[in-house]
Design a protein around this motif. Structure first.
Motif, PDB file in Angstrom:
ATOM      1  N   GLU A  48       5.947  10.153   0.208  1.00  0.00           N
ATOM      2  CA  GLU A  48       5.447   8.794   0.000  1.00  0.00           C
ATOM      3  C   GLU A  48       5.453   8.027   1.317  1.00  0.00           C
ATOM      4  O   GLU A  48       6.503   7.862   1.932  1.00  0.00           O
ATOM      5  N   LEU A  49       4.284   7.598   1.743  1.00  0.00           N
ATOM      6  CA  LEU A  49       4.150   6.711   2.892  1.00  0.00           C
ATOM      7  C   LEU A  49       3.988   5.299   2.340  1.00  0.00           C
ATOM      8  O   LEU A  49       2.975   5.001   1.692  1.00  0.00           O
ATOM      9  N   ILE A  50       4.963   4.456   2.553  1.00  0.00           N
ATOM     10  CA  ILE A  50       5.003   3.142   1.918  1.00  0.00           C
ATOM     11  C   ILE A  50       4.638   2.053   2.933  1.00  0.00           C
ATOM     12  O   ILE A  50       5.193   2.011   4.033  1.00  0.00           O
ATOM     13  N   ASP A  51       3.703   1.196   2.543  1.00  0.00           N
ATOM     14  CA  ASP A  51       3.205   0.103   3.381  1.00  0.00           C
ATOM     15  C   ASP A  51       2.601   0.637   4.684  1.00  0.00           C
ATOM     16  O   ASP A  51       3.249   0.661   5.737  1.00  0.00           O
ATOM     17  N   ILE A  52       1.359   1.073   4.579  1.00  0.00           N
ATOM     18  CA  ILE A  52       0.623   1.623   5.723  1.00  0.00           C
ATOM     19  C   ILE A  52       0.378   0.526   6.751  1.00  0.00           C
ATOM     20  O   ILE A  52       0.020  -0.602   6.402  1.00  0.00           O
ATOM     21  N   VAL A  53       0.578   0.852   8.041  1.00  0.00           N
ATOM     22  CA  VAL A  53       0.364  -0.154   9.089  1.00  0.00           C
ATOM     23  C   VAL A  53      -1.118  -0.528   9.134  1.00  0.00           C
ATOM     24  O   VAL A  53      -1.995   0.295   8.871  1.00  0.00           O
TER      25      VAL A  53
ATOM     26  N   SER B  57       0.858  -1.189   0.000  1.00  0.00           N
ATOM     27  CA  SER B  57       0.000   0.000   0.000  1.00  0.00           C
ATOM     28  C   SER B  57       0.890   1.234   0.000  1.00  0.00           C
ATOM     29  O   SER B  57       2.041   1.193   0.445  1.00  0.00           O
ATOM     30  N   ARG B  58       0.345   2.325  -0.486  1.00  0.00           N
ATOM     31  CA  ARG B  58       1.153   3.541  -0.604  1.00  0.00           C
ATOM     32  C   ARG B  58       0.252   4.773  -0.635  1.00  0.00           C
ATOM     33  O   ARG B  58      -0.806   4.764  -1.261  1.00  0.00           O
TER      34      ARG B  58
ATOM     35  N   CYS C 280       5.341  13.587  10.343  1.00  0.00           N
ATOM     36  CA  CYS C 280       4.153  13.066  11.022  1.00  0.00           C
ATOM     37  C   CYS C 280       3.691  11.730  10.441  1.00  0.00           C
ATOM     38  O   CYS C 280       2.966  10.988  11.098  1.00  0.00           O
ATOM     39  N   GLY C 281       4.112  11.381   9.230  1.00  0.00           N
ATOM     40  CA  GLY C 281       3.723  10.107   8.642  1.00  0.00           C
ATOM     41  C   GLY C 281       4.492   8.914   9.183  1.00  0.00           C
ATOM     42  O   GLY C 281       4.135   7.765   8.911  1.00  0.00           O
ATOM     43  N   LEU C 282       5.530   9.177   9.977  1.00  0.00           N
ATOM     44  CA  LEU C 282       6.384   8.085  10.475  1.00  0.00           C
ATOM     45  C   LEU C 282       5.616   7.053  11.292  1.00  0.00           C
ATOM     46  O   LEU C 282       5.978   5.877  11.310  1.00  0.00           O
ATOM     47  N   ALA C 283       4.578   7.486  11.974  1.00  0.00           N
ATOM     48  CA  ALA C 283       3.838   6.576  12.850  1.00  0.00           C
ATOM     49  C   ALA C 283       2.895   5.656  12.088  1.00  0.00           C
ATOM     50  O   ALA C 283       2.359   4.714  12.671  1.00  0.00           O
ATOM     51  N   TYR C 284       2.717   5.902  10.790  1.00  0.00           N
ATOM     52  CA  TYR C 284       1.647   5.220  10.068  1.00  0.00           C
ATOM     53  C   TYR C 284       2.123   4.336   8.921  1.00  0.00           C
ATOM     54  O   TYR C 284       1.310   3.745   8.217  1.00  0.00           O
ATOM     55  N   CYS C 285       3.438   4.256   8.719  1.00  0.00           N
ATOM     56  CA  CYS C 285       3.945   3.475   7.584  1.00  0.00           C
ATOM     57  C   CYS C 285       5.250   2.787   7.959  1.00  0.00           C
ATOM     58  O   CYS C 285       5.831   3.045   9.017  1.00  0.00           O
ATOM     59  N   LYS C 286       5.712   1.915   7.068  1.00  0.00           N
ATOM     60  CA  LYS C 286       6.981   1.229   7.297  1.00  0.00           C
ATOM     61  C   LYS C 286       8.161   2.033   6.769  1.00  0.00           C
ATOM     62  O   LYS C 286       9.258   1.976   7.313  1.00  0.00           O
TER      63      LYS C 286
ATOM     64  N   PHE D 125      17.262  15.322  -8.723  1.00  0.00           N
ATOM     65  CA  PHE D 125      16.304  15.366  -7.615  1.00  0.00           C
ATOM     66  C   PHE D 125      16.952  14.708  -6.404  1.00  0.00           C
ATOM     67  O   PHE D 125      17.888  13.899  -6.536  1.00  0.00           O
ATOM     68  N   SER D 126      16.479  15.078  -5.219  1.00  0.00           N
ATOM     69  CA  SER D 126      17.022  14.555  -3.967  1.00  0.00           C
ATOM     70  C   SER D 126      15.962  13.729  -3.249  1.00  0.00           C
ATOM     71  O   SER D 126      14.766  14.029  -3.329  1.00  0.00           O
ATOM     72  N   VAL D 127      16.400  12.695  -2.547  1.00  0.00           N
ATOM     73  CA  VAL D 127      15.486  11.821  -1.808  1.00  0.00           C
ATOM     74  C   VAL D 127      16.005  11.610  -0.391  1.00  0.00           C
ATOM     75  O   VAL D 127      17.197  11.355  -0.188  1.00  0.00           O
ATOM     76  N   MET D 128      15.101  11.722   0.566  1.00  0.00           N
ATOM     77  CA  MET D 128      15.391  11.353   1.953  1.00  0.00           C
ATOM     78  C   MET D 128      14.536  10.137   2.278  1.00  0.00           C
ATOM     79  O   MET D 128      13.312  10.214   2.264  1.00  0.00           O
ATOM     80  N   GLU D 129      15.161   9.010   2.555  1.00  0.00           N
ATOM     81  CA  GLU D 129      14.444   7.779   2.870  1.00  0.00           C
ATOM     82  C   GLU D 129      14.594   7.480   4.358  1.00  0.00           C
ATOM     83  O   GLU D 129      15.711   7.458   4.877  1.00  0.00           O
ATOM     84  N   ILE D 130      13.470   7.265   5.028  1.00  0.00           N
ATOM     85  CA  ILE D 130      13.487   6.958   6.458  1.00  0.00           C
ATOM     86  C   ILE D 130      12.848   5.588   6.677  1.00  0.00           C
ATOM     87  O   ILE D 130      11.722   5.341   6.243  1.00  0.00           O
ATOM     88  N   ASP D 131      13.567   4.733   7.352  1.00  0.00           N
ATOM     89  CA  ASP D 131      13.033   3.423   7.718  1.00  0.00           C
ATOM     90  C   ASP D 131      12.213   3.607   8.990  1.00  0.00           C
ATOM     91  O   ASP D 131      12.730   3.507  10.111  1.00  0.00           O
ATOM     92  N   ALA D 132      10.932   3.887   8.821  1.00  0.00           N
ATOM     93  CA  ALA D 132      10.064   4.216   9.960  1.00  0.00           C
ATOM     94  C   ALA D 132       9.877   3.030  10.898  1.00  0.00           C
ATOM     95  O   ALA D 132       9.809   3.196  12.124  1.00  0.00           O
ATOM     96  N   GLU D 133       9.800   1.854  10.336  1.00  0.00           N
ATOM     97  CA  GLU D 133       9.600   0.653  11.154  1.00  0.00           C
ATOM     98  C   GLU D 133      10.807   0.430  12.074  1.00  0.00           C
ATOM     99  O   GLU D 133      10.652   0.155  13.277  1.00  0.00           O
ATOM    100  N   LYS D 134      12.003   0.580  11.533  1.00  0.00           N
ATOM    101  CA  LYS D 134      13.218   0.416  12.333  1.00  0.00           C
ATOM    102  C   LYS D 134      13.330   1.530  13.371  1.00  0.00           C
ATOM    103  O   LYS D 134      13.754   1.298  14.508  1.00  0.00           O
ATOM    104  N   LEU D 135      12.927   2.741  12.981  1.00  0.00           N
ATOM    105  CA  LEU D 135      12.979   3.885  13.888  1.00  0.00           C
ATOM    106  C   LEU D 135      12.118   3.634  15.125  1.00  0.00           C
ATOM    107  O   LEU D 135      12.559   3.843  16.267  1.00  0.00           O
TER     108      LEU D 135
END
Length: 479
Positions: A217-222, A107-108, A150-156, A170-180
């Motif tokens: 992009e919020l990837i894989d919603i919990v 999901s995305r 704020c999307g960190l709590a809702y996706c992987k 273009f620049s990208v910041m990728e955050i591993d929310a699940e690991k965080l």
């Protein structure tokens, strides 16, 4: 320390050890301080992030998960405004596109605007400013520097991508929310910086020179937050929270624009799409009450609110016959639009019940449809955007609104009294009909019986006629 992660700013040596302003509702969440040796840092300082700020964001900052859309679209609105001011966009050309996608495997949620974008040169520095935004309280909607997280709590995984016009990268910041989230749960003693360095990756790619955008992009919603993928719920939320145009079904939009222009106030609106369909403020002219009675707005009441000679806010309120509170059925459009709503930068503050404590009785907020627009820049939304920060401007607004809401309360009461008076009149007519129908029929002549039957027939056929109108009809029969 990773130089690519920590933000840096030049600072005068006299600033070392000085306190920084923290909004009242965020005190205890942020803890910024200057650290390190000034000379060794070459005249620069770094911001250390209290572990609490990231922990709170990753554990959901808002009660309503849909509020994350507000945080992202308000940043998009600011970016579009900047692009218009820079001549990159023309007024009305800004777009905010929201795409909700789900299949059995993934999901995305994608939120993208065609605003100013962020240059490759400044991307890392900007993204690393957590809770330390450069935005203005007076002109910008987002200004606390935490909304993009704020999307960190809702996706992987959370990806933030941007490019500016004229650049080929273009620049990208990728955050591993699940690991965080996992690291904060396991080790509370680790610094926010060390955890963030482990979960954040910066990348670059090839872009077209004429592109300018910011994409979230919020990837894989919990699983517990799949309502964020519900197109209807998201559209319903945006239809009042977002700064979009009024629905074509609302007959009074031109009057509202005209009044705003008369007091030199601009209602800023943006084109927001959800899965390709445009969003509107879903106000309607006709609606149903909780008793299923049909009512409609026949006029608008406009009001300006002043603190001395200073205009601090203005409002429009729909006037109906106030047959009852708007529908109590939660899934109906009538329920969703009820209440007098508060707006700053044309973005909703709180919900339809935001002013319930300013009415003499809470339930009276449900009788009305309307909006209050903040004008004074000292009316500052709190971090949850459910009300304003408490200050003199907020207190002045509440004082003037309470007086106005007393007038609205009286309108409702007067309408109720008039309906009760009308019901009693109709009830008395009904009693009269019953009594006439039950009159004994003596040994009248044929002409008297014929006249009697005609009179009864007139009464039955015209139950709503007044006494004078019935008498006139009787006279016509007798003649």
């Amino acid at each position: 320390m990773n130089e690519n992660f920590l933000p840096e700013k030049k600072v005068d040596k006299s600033l070392l050890g000085r306190d920084f302003f923290i909004p009242a509702d965020l005190q205890g969440i942020f803890s910024f301080y200057l650290r390190g040796d000034f000379k060794n840092m070459g005249g620069k300082f770094m911001i250390e992030i209290d572990v609490n700020i990231v922990e709170i964001v990753t554990n959901r900052l808002f009660i309503n998960s849909l509020d994350i859309f507000r945080e992202y679209f308000q940043n998009s609105c600011d970016a579009i405004d900047d692009a218009i001011e820079a001549g990159i966009l023309q007024e009305g050309d800004g777009r905010i596109k929201i795409l909700l996608y789900k299949n059995k495997d993934s999901s995305r949620i994608t939120i993208e605007d065609n605003g100013m974008g962020i240059s490759v040169r400044y991307f890392k520095r900007t993204m690393n400013k957590i809770g330390n935004s450069d935005k203005s309280l007076e002109t910008d909607r987002g200004f606390r520097g935490i909304g993009r997280l704020c999307g960190l709590a809702y996706c992987k995984k959370l990806h933030l991508t941007s490019t500016a016009k004229g650049e080929t990268k273009f620049s990208v910041m990728e955050i591993d929310a699940e690991k965080l989230r996992r690291e904060f749960f396991r080790n509370k003693n680790r610094s926010a910086e060390s955890i963030l360095q482990d979960v954040i990756t910066f990348k670059e790619g090839i872009a077209k020179a004429d592109e300018h955008f910011f994409r979230v992009e919020l990837i894989d919603i919990v699983e517990t937050n799949e309502d964020l993928l519900n197109v209807e719920k998201v559209r319903d939320y945006l239809s009042f929270a977002a700064p979009v145009a009024f629905s074509p079904d609302f007959n009074f939009q031109n009057e509202i624009y005209k009044h705003a222009a008369s007091i030199d106030f601009k209602i800023t609106e943006y084109k927001i799409f959800v899965n390709g369909e445009p969003c509107f403020k879903n106000y309607k002219t006709k609606f149903n009450t909780f008793r299923n009675d049909t009512d409609k707005i026949f006029n608008l009441d406009f009001r300006e609110f002043y603190d001395g000679e200073k205009l601090i806010a203005w409002s429009w309120v729909g006037l109906s016959t106030f047959k009852g509170v708007l529908s109590e059925k939660r899934d109906t459009p009538d329920y969703k639009m009820r209440g007098i709503r508060l707006r700053a930068g044309n973005i909703q503050i709180g919900d339809g019940g935001v002013f319930k404590n300013l009415f003499r009785e809470n339930r009276y907020t449900k009788y009305f449809i309307g909006e209050v627009y903040a004008v004074d820049t000292n009316l500052i939304p709190n971090s949850r955007r459910d009300y304003f920060e408490e200050n003199d401007a907020c207190n002045a607004l509440e004082t003037t609104l309470e007086k106005y809401f007393e007038e609205l309360h009286a309108r409702c009461n007067n309408a109720s009294k008039e309906r009760e008076k009308s019901r009693k009149t109709q009830s008395n007519k009904g009693i009269g009909i019953i009594k006439i129908n039950r009159l004994p029929k003596p040994n009248w002549s044929k002409e008297c019986k014929k006249l009697y039957n005609k009179i009864c027939k007139i009464i039955r056929a015209n139950p709503k006629l007044s006494g004078e109108e019935l008498i006139r009809k009787f006279e016509e029969v007798i003649k």
